[in-house]
Enzyme design. Structure first.
Site, PDB file in Angstrom:
ATOM      1  N   SER A 160     -31.126  31.079  33.692  1.00  0.00           N
ATOM      2  CA  SER A 160     -30.494  31.367  34.974  1.00  0.00           C
ATOM      3  C   SER A 160     -29.108  30.744  35.016  1.00  0.00           C
ATOM      4  O   SER A 160     -28.832  29.749  34.321  1.00  0.00           O
ATOM      5  CB  SER A 160     -31.351  30.784  36.112  1.00  0.00           C
ATOM      6  OG  SER A 160     -30.681  30.862  37.351  1.00  0.00           O
ATOM      7  N   TYR A 211     -35.693  23.199  39.323  1.00  0.00           N
ATOM      8  CA  TYR A 211     -35.519  24.551  38.797  1.00  0.00           C
ATOM      9  C   TYR A 211     -34.287  24.593  37.891  1.00  0.00           C
ATOM     10  O   TYR A 211     -34.344  25.116  36.771  1.00  0.00           O
ATOM     11  CB  TYR A 211     -35.376  25.563  39.931  1.00  0.00           C
ATOM     12  CG  TYR A 211     -35.273  26.988  39.421  1.00  0.00           C
ATOM     13  CD1 TYR A 211     -36.409  27.675  39.005  1.00  0.00           C
ATOM     14  CD2 TYR A 211     -34.039  27.630  39.347  1.00  0.00           C
ATOM     15  CE1 TYR A 211     -36.314  28.973  38.521  1.00  0.00           C
ATOM     16  CE2 TYR A 211     -33.943  28.925  38.870  1.00  0.00           C
ATOM     17  CZ  TYR A 211     -35.080  29.597  38.461  1.00  0.00           C
ATOM     18  OH  TYR A 211     -34.983  30.878  37.971  1.00  0.00           O
TER      19      TYR A 211
END
Length: 255
Positions: free
Chosen positions: A138, A148
């Site tokens: 990401s 994350y």
């Protein structure tokens, strides 16, 4: 005919990978937790593209089940030519507000499974002298927004290192770093994304096609769309103190 294995293959970017690979003529091994959804996707791919499909029901938070997927990836009698490590999810809220077991399970899916399956694929593919590994990371891997970001940072750096180790072997490793993408990802995480302007959203099918083009070119880092290429380029040179300041505001405790 070559075979691709995709984790998290029943929704979002993983589903787009499954369709794109089947459209290109690959047989597809589909991995996810929900058998019914796997069977639906399998039937759809067979009917639409005429390819062979196989389903593996596996929860990647479970080490034994991850091991079974790794065994399939490493099976020399039924070689996997392209591995897509896509399975993942996000936890809502900040690290210290979560039970640590939730964080451990998230780490197992986002990081440990990627490592284990890449290890199995890398060795099997290198012995055959060809293959490709795609790890879905990401743009968040370049910032400091909770675990994350940390987990995705591991995926990005790990894949870059793996690509260097595989150089000259006939096997490639590519990390896909998308930004906001129209999937069910944020709904499942119960995160309100209404403030994100439309021009920042990506189409999953388009970014997967672009990624596969990058894989064919041997690119190590695949960042889809001009806007996210510019953002990542900027994040690589911006002082980390500024990156941390912005990331810290995301998880500031509620009053």
């Amino acid at each position: 005919m070559s075979t691709a294995l995709v984790t998290g293959a029943t929704a979002g970017i993983g589903l787009s990978f499954a369709h794109a690979l089947a459209e290109r003529g690959h047989d597809v091994v589909l991995v996810a937790r929900d058998r019914a959804r796997l069977e639906n996707v399998s039937d759809e791919l067979q009917a639409k593209y005429g390819v062979g499909t196989e389903i593996l029901v596996a929860d990647l938070t479970d080490r034994a089940e991850t091991g079974k997927v790794a065994e399939r990836v490493a099976d020399r009698a039924r070689p996997v030519d392209l591995l897509v490590n896509n399975a993942g999810y996000s936890l809502k809220g900040s690290f210290l507000r979560h039970d640590v077991t939730e964080e451990e399970a998230n780490f197992d899916v986002l990081c440990r499974a990627v490592m284990v399956l890449s290890h199995a694929a890398g060795n099997a593919m290198r012995d055959r002298g060809h293959g490709a590994i795609v790890n879905v990371s990401s743009v968040a891997s370049f910032i400091t927004s909770g675990t994350y970001s940390a987990n995705k940072s591991y995926v990005t750096v790990f894949t870059e290192g793996l690509a260097a180790e595989l150089k000259g072997s006939g096997v490639t490793a590519t990390v896909l770093c998308p930004g906001f993408t129209h999937t069910e990802f944020h709904q499942r995480a119960d995160v309100d994304m209404s403030s994100i302007p439309e021009f920042m959203w990506l189409d999953a099918d388009r970014l997967v096609r672009d990624c596969l083009d990058d894989v064919s070119k041997g690119r190590v880092v695949s960042v889809p769309s001009p806007q996210y290429k510019a953002i990542v380029a900027a994040l690589r040179v911006v002082p980390r103190s500024l990156v941390r300041r912005q990331g810290g505001s995301v998880h500031r405790p509620r009053k």
